[in-house]
Scaffold this active site. Sequence first.
Site, PDB file in Angstrom:
ATOM      1  N   MET A 114       1.162  -1.006  -0.251  1.00 17.16           N
ATOM      2  CA  MET A 114      -0.262  -0.086  -0.348  1.00 17.16           C
ATOM      3  C   MET A 114       1.253   1.395  -0.029  1.00 17.16           C
ATOM      4  SD  MET A 114      -3.362  -1.369   2.420  1.00 17.16           S
ATOM      5  CE  MET A 114      -2.013  -2.252   4.034  1.00 17.16           C
ATOM      6  N   ARG A 596      -7.465 -43.624  -3.931  1.00 20.18           N
ATOM      7  CA  ARG A 596      -7.768 -43.556  -4.875  1.00 20.18           C
ATOM      8  C   ARG A 596      -7.542 -44.867  -5.735  1.00 20.18           C
ATOM      9  NH1 ARG A 596      -7.203 -37.769  -4.393  1.00 20.18           N
ATOM     10  NH2 ARG A 596      -9.304 -36.383  -4.432  1.00 20.18           N
ATOM     11  N   ARG A 652     -10.763 -47.005  -1.767  1.00 21.22           N
ATOM     12  CA  ARG A 652     -12.112 -46.581  -2.387  1.00 21.22           C
ATOM     13  C   ARG A 652     -11.578 -47.353  -3.598  1.00 21.22           C
ATOM     14  NH1 ARG A 652     -12.888 -40.483  -3.999  1.00 21.22           N
ATOM     15  NH2 ARG A 652     -11.289 -40.807  -5.659  1.00 21.22           N
ATOM     16  N   GLU A 779     -20.240 -37.868   0.506  1.00 22.27           N
ATOM     17  CA  GLU A 779     -19.778 -36.265  -0.763  1.00 22.27           C
ATOM     18  C   GLU A 779     -21.104 -35.746  -1.506  1.00 22.27           C
ATOM     19  OE1 GLU A 779     -17.162 -38.213  -3.667  1.00 22.27           O
ATOM     20  OE2 GLU A 779     -17.955 -39.736  -3.447  1.00 22.27           O
ATOM     21  N   GLY A 800     -16.080 -36.644   1.518  1.00 18.58           N
ATOM     22  CA  GLY A 800     -15.419 -35.960   0.252  1.00 18.58           C
ATOM     23  C   GLY A 800     -15.773 -34.222  -0.021  1.00 18.58           C
ATOM     24  N   THR A 801     -14.769 -33.918  -0.017  1.00 24.17           N
ATOM     25  CA  THR A 801     -15.729 -32.387   0.384  1.00 24.17           C
ATOM     26  C   THR A 801     -15.059 -31.233  -0.828  1.00 24.17           C
ATOM     27  OG1 THR A 801     -13.085 -32.109   0.669  1.00 24.17           O
ATOM     28  CG2 THR A 801     -15.426 -31.912   2.503  1.00 24.17           C
ATOM     29  N   ASN A 802     -14.487 -32.267  -2.151  1.00 28.82           N
ATOM     30  CA  ASN A 802     -13.894 -32.037  -3.370  1.00 28.82           C
ATOM     31  C   ASN A 802     -15.759 -31.890  -4.550  1.00 28.82           C
ATOM     32  OD1 ASN A 802     -11.863 -32.032  -2.824  1.00 28.82           O
ATOM     33  ND2 ASN A 802     -11.007 -33.664  -3.963  1.00 28.82           N
ATOM     34  N   ASP A 803     -16.292 -33.312  -4.403  1.00 27.55           N
ATOM     35  CA  ASP A 803     -17.549 -33.485  -4.604  1.00 27.55           C
ATOM     36  C   ASP A 803     -18.668 -32.689  -4.063  1.00 27.55           C
ATOM     37  OD1 ASP A 803     -17.931 -34.943  -7.237  1.00 27.55           O
ATOM     38  OD2 ASP A 803     -16.167 -36.428  -5.768  1.00 27.55           O
ATOM     39  N   CYS A 865     -11.548 -36.601   3.417  1.00 30.70           N
ATOM     40  CA  CYS A 865     -10.820 -36.841   2.481  1.00 30.70           C
ATOM     41  C   CYS A 865     -10.248 -35.593   1.411  1.00 30.70           C
ATOM     42  CB  CYS A 865     -10.700 -37.648   1.986  1.00 30.70           C
ATOM     43  SG  CYS A 865     -11.969 -39.154   1.020  1.00 30.70           S
ATOM     44  N   TYR A 885     -10.050 -37.736  11.936  1.00 33.68           N
ATOM     45  CA  TYR A 885      -9.249 -37.823  11.723  1.00 33.68           C
ATOM     46  C   TYR A 885      -9.197 -36.278  10.313  1.00 33.68           C
ATOM     47  CZ  TYR A 885     -10.392 -40.515   7.856  1.00 33.68           C
ATOM     48  OH  TYR A 885     -11.389 -41.740   7.019  1.00 33.68           O
TER      49      TYR A 885
HETATM   50  C1  PEP Z   1     -13.667 -35.729  -3.003  1.00 32.74           C
HETATM   51  O1  PEP Z   1     -14.752 -35.531  -3.749  1.00 32.74           O
HETATM   52  O2  PEP Z   1     -14.206 -35.140  -2.052  1.00 32.74           O
HETATM   53  C2  PEP Z   1     -13.423 -37.243  -3.327  1.00 32.74           C
HETATM   54  C3  PEP Z   1     -11.744 -37.237  -1.866  1.00 32.74           C
HETATM   55  O3  PEP Z   1     -13.186 -37.319  -3.584  1.00 32.74           O
HETATM   56  P1  PEP Z   1     -12.400 -37.710  -5.343  1.00 32.74           P
HETATM   57  O4  PEP Z   1     -11.775 -35.826  -5.201  1.00 32.74           O
HETATM   58  O5  PEP Z   1     -11.084 -38.460  -5.822  1.00 32.74           O
HETATM   59  O6  PEP Z   1     -13.973 -37.213  -6.380  1.00 32.74           O
HETATM   60 MG    MG Z   2     -15.211 -37.538  -4.357  1.00 29.59          MG
END
Ligand code: PEP
Ligand code: MG
Length: 906
Positions: A114, A596, A652, A779, A800-803, A865, A885
Amino acid sequence: MNTPQDVKMRVYSFGDRVADGNSAMKNLLGSKGANLAEMSIMGIPVPPGFTITTKTCTEYNQIGKDNVVSLLMTEVQIAIAKVEKSMGTRFGSNENPCLLSVRSGSRVSMPGMMDTVLNLGMNDDSVKGLIAKTGNSRFAWDTYRRFVQMFGAVVLGVSALTKEDQNPFEEIVEKYKRNRGIELDSDLDVADLKQMVRDFKDLCEMQTGKKFPENPWDQLWASITAVFDSWMNPRAIYYRTMQQIPEEWGTAVNVQAMVFGNMGENSGTGVAFTRNASTGENIFNGEYLINAQGEDVVSGVRTPQQITLKGSKTWAASAGVSEINRKTKYPSLEELMPTTYAELNTTQAILEKHYNDMQDIEFTVQEGKFWMLQTRSGKRTAAAMMKIAIDLLAEGLINEEQVLLMQEPSKLEELLHPVFDGEAIKAAKIIAKGLPASPGAATGQIVFFADEAHKYQFSILVRVETSPEDLEGMNIAKGILTARGGMTSHAAVVARGMGKCCVSGAGSVIVNYKTRQMTIDKQVFHEGDWISLNGTTGEVYKGKIRTKDGELSDDFETIMKLADKYRVLGVRANAETERECKNAIKYGAEGVGLCRTEHMFFEGERIMRIREMILSEDETGRRKALDKLLPIHRQDLKEVLRAMANLPVTIRLLDPPLHEFIPHNIENQKEMAFEMGVSIETIKQKVQDLKEFNPMLGHRGCRLGITYPEITEMQAKAIIEAALELKAEGIKTFPEIMIPLIGTVKELKLQKELLKTIIDRIFEEKGDTIDYLIGTMIEIPRACLIADQIAEEADFFSFGTNDLTQMGFGYSRDDAGKFLPIYIEKGILKSDPFQVLDQEGIGQLIEIATKKGRATKTQLKIGICGEHGGDPSSVEFCHTIGMDYVSCSPFRIPIARLAAAQAALR
Ligand code: PEP
Ligand code: MG
């Protein structure tokens, strides 16, 4: 002084041993303002001044300049009157002018991002007053030209027209120096400086089309609002995004009486660290310049001198400067101004003890009088972060909890950065030497402009010096090399904060932006040439040098052990090869939280068998292909389970849509047709058949196992047989079979029944058993809402927090890159929800599922995960809601361990 409770205060005064604020008020006063107040109270000499609050910055963004100025007017007038009284000067007076500095200062330090304006209040009249008052016309004109230059650049936005051009103010300075045959700014005389003020003003008027403001009050309001505006400048926004600093924090504005380091040979200015910011060693160090103002030290326009004698000797040895030369040309402050040095040394020790942390301080000496301008917790490398905390613990200044809370988890990633391979470095040629500004090894291709750093996969940004505009490029480049600037230069401070390798002040490097060349001892290097940097030694090498993984230090082990003592959350790894598992164990994983299996199917014969299965017309064909895959899969799983002996491994079942196994370009399709002994048309037809509008919502996850149960059967056999074979070898394993993408209880039930039938059959055939679990990924949002029913059938949940983010937000995880950056820029989202868990929304789904799951089974094992398992704030959330975990990539395990400990302590 006012009592803060009286009215809604926007302005907090400090100076003369009293202050309205204190160091606990960082949120309101910013770190600089809070610490200036604190130093005032401590009796440390700080120039009097006042802080306009961070909340006013937010107001400014809402109601605009004119409204904020009228809200502030009275309070600022009162605060300036206090400054005038204290300094015995008057703001706006021509005879006895009170000059001011205006600086930004947010809650956390954002070095150089800044704006700052110094010497405010200078004009054609006050310059005369300053001469009359001080009898020092060189000083007065130097101050005036500095003001026009800074106000012109910062407030009026005067800049170079193209990136190849030099800064236009500096171009003018260079012209004067050339004409007079001098090297240093400090050798410019009154006539030069006087003319320079005119040239600078002409430049400003030419670029802006407006007269340069002469009225000090106009200058002041323009500077205050410019600092507020700088909170929203692109580099500040980029820095905030990088460091996850919320926009609503805002910046404070600190207005202070100027003290002058440019009043002659008994004046100067410097920047220092109470400990070494690169290594963490307990050694006071810093740089200063005689007859200069603060900006000169950090911008690197002159090579700064060392504060301590010891530091000066070390510097001279590495720069190849003889002792005679050092003593005469570059003496330390300790030698040159012993009294000032003693004051500085005492003050730094007091401040470090007061704050119980390494401080980054700025000071000025005006005609022998010592002033402190700033103290803040110093930016440091990860290695220094750990060493300083461990040493402070040993010195009895802090306790174990504080050691852990002082660590920044995401910085640990730096420690795993590569170093040069010992053999490769022996053969490499050193071409230059600079200062070891930020440790690590970097090898890459030269770029000269920050906005071109992305040109090469591995780039080294080479600059005369860096400026805050270069931030994004510095972040992209693998390393930074500057010709000018010391250990406290912008490049050095920012690089250390980023954990990026940096060599600064390599004096033999001559950069030509126009020809895009760098010359070192007559050797010419072009854009795109490979060079390598060692930020730990300051060495610059020609060419590309092989690197290897960094070794973990004893300090790292100490911090990790301490983290393990306090954390309750388990930490597992996402891993699917023996190598990844071994790394995971090295970094402290307590199991695999996600293997995976599809990642195991890409190499060699495996992909052929998968493709054979996909191309099969019917179940018989598929089974034939899967039978061939079974022994390979079993062997691969055996390696993973063996590497993780005695620890749980969550395996998985196959998850991705099958089209991911088939090539999409014609060349690779031809190759596949040849390998599989089928026609290219067959392949093309299959690609067509597998085409889906939304593959992430299509035929994937447990839907594969339900439509093709033979896949689940094969995987069950591979897992259980691998575990039984290892048992026969005396190796204990704990496989946890995980079913992906469950949305209904029936899906889980069907897959579980199938698994159990196969597993029981194997146990019977082999006459032996092993312990195993069957659980599911959570997920899909629906799964969260019926988690109580799902828990009836599951031994464990893994989020599965990505999905879950994808489906919760309705953002395709593959396409969100197109709009997420804009969403973040516009403030619709605070951060990328695929990296930092959205606790408000997705977090609620997780909480609901956890509560419902545990209502059915109190002991239900629950983990995460998705990518968020390695993100510190998300880890804290997982701790808070009581997960067992988190699981993340092996390299992020130390981060998760530390974040888990911090969560437990908070
Ligand atoms: C998810 O969905 O968070 C996950 C771990 O599975 P992937 O990323 O393989 O779909
Ligand atoms: Mg997933």
